[in-house]
Design a protein around this motif. Structure first.
Motif, short mmCIF file in Angstrom:
data_model
loop_
_atom_site.label_atom_id
_atom_site.label_comp_id
_atom_site.label_asym_id
_atom_site.label_seq_id
_atom_site.Cartn_x
_atom_site.Cartn_y
_atom_site.Cartn_z
N THR A 138 52.21 86.38 57.21
CA THR A 138 52.02 84.91 56.04
C THR A 138 50.70 84.44 56.65
O THR A 138 50.14 83.60 56.16
CB THR A 138 53.03 83.79 55.92
N PHE A 139 50.33 84.81 58.03
CA PHE A 139 49.27 83.61 58.34
C PHE A 139 48.29 84.74 57.52
O PHE A 139 47.30 83.59 57.73
CB PHE A 139 49.34 84.26 59.57
N SER A 140 47.88 85.75 57.12
CA SER A 140 47.08 86.03 56.44
C SER A 140 46.34 85.25 55.84
O SER A 140 45.45 85.96 55.08
CB SER A 140 47.61 88.27 56.30
N ALA A 141 47.50 84.94 54.45
CA ALA A 141 46.50 83.83 53.95
C ALA A 141 45.49 83.45 54.36
O ALA A 141 44.36 82.93 53.48
CB ALA A 141 47.51 83.39 53.22
N PHE A 142 45.36 83.00 56.03
CA PHE A 142 44.22 82.09 56.40
C PHE A 142 43.57 82.91 56.98
O PHE A 142 41.90 82.48 56.39
CB PHE A 142 45.39 81.59 57.90
N VAL A 143 43.88 84.09 57.01
CA VAL A 143 42.60 85.20 57.42
C VAL A 143 41.80 85.03 55.81
O VAL A 143 39.69 85.52 56.17
CB VAL A 143 42.83 86.44 57.90
N GLY A 144 42.53 85.79 54.95
CA GLY A 144 41.77 86.14 53.43
C GLY A 144 41.16 84.64 53.02
O GLY A 144 39.63 85.31 52.65
N ALA A 145 41.38 83.54 53.17
CA ALA A 145 40.48 82.50 52.61
C ALA A 145 39.21 82.22 53.52
O ALA A 145 37.95 81.76 53.13
CB ALA A 145 41.28 81.55 53.09
N LEU A 146 39.52 82.39 55.13
CA LEU A 146 38.40 81.79 55.57
C LEU A 146 37.71 83.01 55.31
O LEU A 146 36.06 82.54 55.44
CB LEU A 146 38.65 82.75 57.06
N ALA A 147 37.55 84.68 54.76
CA ALA A 147 36.27 85.08 54.40
C ALA A 147 35.61 85.18 53.54
O ALA A 147 34.72 84.49 52.98
CB ALA A 147 37.50 86.84 54.13
#
Length: 537
Positions: A196-205
């Protein structure tokens, strides 16, 4: 169809479609890594409240900004749109921080409000909800940048950023869960929290890419500022009053699917348990309806999302310039093309439900049954999104709120009696009736305020259903013929079935459409040229 709308829709559709397909394909390895559908319940447990907080965090402002930038650009008041964007950035940063703090702090309450199945504890649910809340720090500003580009009818950066966001998210999601489960020997809760934290990583990119586009194009945007007429003076307070009034409907419409899911999340499992359905079957129903089926039926809705994003700025610009006939032409084209593509796509999913479900999840009679029942309702999802976008474009957004509330009221009232009658299918039927109520209401409002006639669209829709029936006959013949030799219950053979039958169905539908010259009528000279190149008279 207007070239800007067609081009913009095509670019956004392609970006959104790639993003959605990736968002479905990753489920196959993700399920394999975390060990089936029970952990997926925990994953979805965090995402449902997150979607609602995300709607509040962005507050509909990115699309509202796109609408008003398009409006002021149509009036050649470029400086107003730029000022609106600059102040919007600060607002989105503050909104993201506040919503992140609220979701993180309220995680225990949000977890206790939902029914967590599969043997997970309340603490597990809290951890997952908090992990996904970090994305709220990034996504509001990222969404505003997308809205900025859409306001200038520049659909490339938003489309590319969607794909990059999804690719980076999936790489991080699969990589982190694999490392936790198989390298570090960790537990499922930690793996799902990182997923679920991957949403943050994708949004940052995605945000970094959009900033690169912005600074690359800034010299050209600054040249437009020198051409501003400067005849209109609008205060920041007035601008934000306009934005907020427009944004509220965007919030509500944007969270429509999450609100419907939330009704299911809160009631489906409880009502099924109340009428005596076994606990294991309840878990299966909840997981399939709220996670598995949702991912598949929203594929046709990709087109509606793209149409909505491209439609709002263009309809707004035409409406502001007083080009009422142009607005009618845009609506006529967009409704026809939407239905032309979504009707066969939705019924195609229903026809190939068995191999499709096997490819993405695992062979399941229950899953196939629910997917077949749910798929045609996706037509209403698409119609709802586009009707809402039209009302936004003509400044009658108040009716989108009322339309959604009427639909949710119908869903809530009918939910329990329909579940008692038909178990899980009852919840799906309640959703379909809810969306139908909303669509009928909003289409009536469009007819009234734009003086738009739906007679041609209705006649064409009947024709699309006849073409879909012919397609269905061809697909079923091919499917039952091939299923004798190719099993629909194993992933590779099921994928082969989907590809062969899908190509046959698309070929039959496409050929008949070209033969009837529908391509000429829907896509204009380009459609006609394409038909002639294929040698179809």
């Amino acid at each position: 169809m207007g070239s800007k709308l067609l081009r913009g829709t095509f670019i956004l559709t392609l970006g959104t479609l790639i993003s959605k397909v990736l968002g479905i394909l990753y489920v196959i390895p993700f399920y394999a890594i975390i060990g089936g559908d029970k952990p997926a319940l925990l994953y979805n447990f965090g995402y449902v409240p997150y979607q609602l907080f995300l709607s509040v965090a962005t507050a509909g402002i990115p699309l509202a900004v796109a609408k008003y930038i398009a409006k002021y650009n149509a009036m050649e008041e470029y400086a107003i749109g730029r000022r609106l964007f600059r102040t919007g950035v600060y607002l989105m940063i503050a909104s993201g921080i506040l919503c992140f703090i609220a979701m993180y702090a309220l995680a225990p309450i949000l977890a206790s409000m939902q029914q967590l199945e599969g043997g997970y504890s309340l603490e597990d649910g809290i951890q997952v909800i908090r992990a996904v809340s970090f994305a709220l720090l990034i996504i509001p500003v990222m969404s505003l940048l997308r809205g900025f580009f859409q306001g200038y009818n520049s659909m490339g950066p938003p489309a590319v950023s969607q794909v990059i966001e999804q690719v980076v998210r999936i790489i991080f999601l699969l990589g982190s869960t694999f490392v936790v489960m198989y390298v570090l020997g960790g537990n499922v809760v930690t793996a799902v929290s990182l997923a679920t934290f991957s949403a943050f990583v994708g949004a940052l990119a995605s945000l970094l890419l959009l900033l690169w586009y912005y600074f690359k194009r800034k010299p050209g945007l600054d040249r437009m500022l020198t051409q501003t007429r400067g005849e209109l003076h609008v205060s920041i307070g007035t601008l934000y009053k306009q934005i907020i009034l427009s944004a509220i409907p965007f919030i509500i419409v944007g969270s429509a699917n999450s609100l419907y899911q939330l009704v299911d999340q809160f009631t489906l499992g409880r009502v099924l348990s109340y009428i005596g359905v076994a606990a294991e079957k309840v878990n299966s129903y909840v997981a399939i309806i709220n996670f598995d089926v949702q991912k598949l039926i929203l594929i046709p809705g990709t087109l509606a999302i793209a149409f909505s994003m491209a439609l709002v700025p263009l309809v707004t610009a035409s409406y502001v310039r007083g080009e009422r006939e142009q607005v009618k032409r845009q609506l006529n084209d967009v409704f026809q093309i939407l239905l032309f593509l979504t009707i066969p796509a939705c019924f195609g999913i229903a026809l190939l439900a068995r191999p499709l479900f096997t490819v993405f999840f695992a062979a399941s009679e229950t899953g196939v049954d629910l997917l077949q029942f749910y798929a045609p309702i996706a037509i209403l999802f698409s119609l709802f999104s586009v009707a809402a976008a039209v009302l936004q474009g003509i400044d009658e957004q108040r009716f989108t709120v009322l339309g959604l509330l009427l639909g949710l009221l119908a869903k809530t009232v009918l939910q329990m009696p329909l579940i008692i009658l038909w178990e899980a299918k009852g919840a799906i039927l309640a959703t379909g009736i809810g969306y139908a109520v909303s669509c009928i209401f909003m289409l009536y409002i469009i007819k009234k305020y734009v003086h738009f006639s739906f007679s041609l669209i209705f006649r064409r829709t009947v024709l699309f259903f006849f073409l879909t029936a012919a397609m269905a006959a061809a697909v079923l013949l091919a499917y039952f013929g091939l299923a004798t030799f190719i099993s629909p219950d194993h992933k590779l053979s099921a994928l082969l079935l989907v590809i062969i039958c899908g190509v046959i169905g698309a070929g039959v539908y496409g050929y008949l459409s070209l033969k009837l010259h529908l391509s000429d009528k829907l896509f204009g000279p380009r459609g006609k040229a394409f038909r002639q190149r294929l040698g179809i008279r």
